[in-house]
Design an enzyme around this catalytic site. Structure first.
Site, PDB file in Angstrom:
ATOM      1  CE  LYS A 113      46.527  45.808  50.280  1.00 50.11           C
ATOM      2  NZ  LYS A 113      46.197  44.462  49.784  1.00 50.11           N
TER       3      LYS A 113
HETATM    4  C1  LIG Z   1      46.222  43.206  50.415  1.00 47.68           C
HETATM    5  C2  LIG Z   1      45.469  42.140  49.737  1.00 47.68           C
HETATM    6  C3  LIG Z   1      44.870  41.097  50.468  1.00 47.68           C
HETATM    7  C4  LIG Z   1      45.001  40.964  51.957  1.00 47.68           C
HETATM    8  O1  LIG Z   1      44.350  41.997  52.652  1.00 47.68           O
HETATM    9  P1  LIG Z   1      44.735  42.315  54.174  1.00 47.68           P
HETATM   10  O2  LIG Z   1      43.964  43.511  54.537  1.00 47.68           O
HETATM   11  O3  LIG Z   1      46.232  42.568  54.180  1.00 47.68           O
HETATM   12  O4  LIG Z   1      44.408  41.112  54.968  1.00 47.68           O
HETATM   13  C5  LIG Z   1      44.122  40.172  49.763  1.00 47.68           C
HETATM   14  N1  LIG Z   1      44.005  40.229  48.426  1.00 47.68           N
HETATM   15  C6  LIG Z   1      44.586  41.208  47.706  1.00 47.68           C
HETATM   16  C7  LIG Z   1      44.432  41.199  46.223  1.00 47.68           C
HETATM   17  C8  LIG Z   1      45.332  42.197  48.323  1.00 47.68           C
HETATM   18  O5  LIG Z   1      45.897  43.165  47.597  1.00 47.68           O
END
Ligand SMILES: *Cc1c(COP(=O)(O)O)cnc(C)c1O
Length: 495
Positions: A113
């Protein structure tokens, strides 16, 4: 370049406006009116430059109301050495001739993120200036664990912004919760919601569409926006790393320019894999997009049948950031695959809101089958993948990455496809010590940040600095609310 809504093509906004409001007033997602095309010459020009320059060049194609120099400054701030623990920013690790892993967790909160949330606050701050907005923007976030921390880290003490995060009370890992409740910054707030992620997300969406609350806040000098992946400013920085990974593979001689690669992405809200889709649509040579889910396998079923049906049990898993039954960003994909048919998207989304189910047209089903492959991995499979990659490659992966690794193997077994494949690593294993220790045959002792040391002693893998520092940090937030109480929390926060 202009942006319109997936539910109303007559909406026309500049990028700055789209980033500022986050979500279109009609409930649709703001989406670029055209997808810029890249060719081999463009890719060649990126092969030997730093990640920051790649980011500025790719983002400039979409953000035509920002200058490339401006975007380069933002990229330097977002991905520099104070924030990222590797110069490569998003390095590709090669496991064997056709298997590579794109590591996206080298930022300040150890989850992917950060790739977008170190960039979004800068895009948003600049947007406020460009549009002459003088109110303070309040970012509301519903988090399944990683977004909340990454968003607060990005927005902490950014002028003219406040940020309030809601997380599901029993739906995040101990390290994730500790990261959030110890967050610094005078403009941040955190609240646990009694419920799951979908409850928290529904609550935030409800507050967004409540005109009464909006008016009250406007009188107090605030407006609401979103840092969830419904915001275009979240998706775009993620397009960059797919292109960057491709360039790294060319630079390192793993592939030849023009060769196709597959990407396998651990998926929740469909933001990350949507970014891969945009990279492909821009002209990056990509074969299949492999969508990996955990036991919450609504997307696996959807990709196989064309029926999206959220009427099923919600599972709390060891990959909590993917515990989601309503994947918001699918709407952008369907909009594109339907030939930008806003009426059709409204129909699907109305059906989803009313009955929790919709079925896409045959044309969309055919397009999905051509571009995507969906699979899921249960809890035992997740543990097994962590153990296998540790044993076979000496590579320690987290629970989300393990889901991707397992589904990549399922895909290969099912299709025999030998195309080089990059699976995406979305979090450091240290964010999920408990599950990772258990998977490699250790018995976790204790349940908090002390597990960081245990995992380190066992594996010798370095603990990310910012996670190690959690050990001495005091808790700042201790607020819990029921679902209907979220409104009041926001109104109290913005007194
Ligand atoms: C948010 C997240 C995901 C999923 O990503 P999306 O964009 O919501 O599909 C997968 N792995 C981790 C560690 C995340 O923080």
């Amino acid at each position: 370049m202009k942006y319109y809504s997936t539910r109303d093509r007559s909406v026309r906004l500049d990028a700055a406006e789209a980033i500022e409001i986050g979500l279109s007033r009609d409930g649709g997602l703001l989406t670029p009116c055209e997808i810029p095309q890249i060719d081999e010459a463009f890719l060649d020009s990126l092969v030997h430059v730093r990640y920051q320059e790649r980011a500025a060049k790719v983002m400039a194609l979409y953000l035509t109301d920002y200058t490339e120099a401006e975007l380069l400054t933002f990229a330097e701030n977002a991905y520099g050495p104070e924030k990222y623990d590797t110069e490569a920013v998003a390095p590709v690790r090669t496991l064997d001739e056709t298997t590579h892993c794109l590591e996206l967790w080298h930022g300040p909160t150890s989850a992917f993120k950060d790739m977008a949330l170190q960039m979004l606050p800068q895009l948003l701050s600049a947007a406020l200036k460009k549009t002459g907005e003088d109110k303070t923007v309040c970012i509301l976030v519903a988090t399944s664990g990683d977004t909340g921390k990454a968003a607060m880290e990005g927005f902490a003490d950014v002028p003219q912004t406040k940020i309030m995060v809601f997380y599901p009370k029993n739906g995040v890992s101990k390290v994730q919760e500790t990261q959030m409740v110890t967050q610094d910054g005078a403009n941040v707030g955190v609240c646990a919601v009694v419920g799951n992620f979908d409850d928290a997300q529904a609550g935030v969406k409800r507050i967004f569409s409540d005109t009464g609350i909006r008016e009250t806040l406007a009188e107090r000098g605030y407006f609401l926006s979103s840092a969830n992946s419904i915001n275009w400013g979240r998706i775009l920085p993620q397009v960059v790393y797919y292109i960057s990974a491709y360039c790294d593979l060319v630079r390192d001689g793993r592939i030849v320019m023009g060769d196709k690669v597959n990407f396998c992405v651990p998926t929740g809200n469909f933001g990350d894999i949507l970014a891969a889709y945009y990279a492909k649509r821009m002209g990056l040579p990509v074969g299949k997009l492999i969508c990996a889910s955990n036991c919450n396998d609504v997307l696996t079923d959807f990709l196989r049948t064309g029926v999206y049906d959220r009427n099923r049990p919600f599972h709390n898993t060891m990959s909590p950031s993917m515990d989601i039954l309503i994947s918001s960003n699918l709407e952008r994909l369907l909009f594109d695959l339907s030939g930008e048919n806003d009426a059709q998207i409204r129909e699907y989304m109305d059906a989803l809101a009313q009955s929790g189910r919709y079925e896409v047209s045959d044309a969309i089903k055919a397009a999905l089958a051509e571009q995507y492959w969906g699979g899921f991995c249960d809890e035992a499979g997740t543990s097994a993948a962590i153990a296998k990659y540790y044993k076979e490659y000496g590579y320690l992966i987290d629970t989300h990455t393990a889901v991707a690794a397992s589904v990549m193997e399922q895909y290969r077994a099912a299709t025999g496809d030998k195309t080089p494949t990059v699976f995406v690593s979305t979090a450091s294993p240290y964010k999920f010590c408990d599950s990772v220790l258990t998977a490699i045959g250790e018995t976790p002792v204790g349940d908090g940040v002390e597990l960081l040391d245990q995992l380190h002693e066992k594996t010798g893998v370095a603990i990310p600095r910012r996670l190690a520092e959690l050990k001495g940090k005091a808790r700042r937030f201790d607020l819990t609310c029921e679902k209907p109480g979220m409104d009041k929390v926001v109104l109290d926060f913005l007194k």
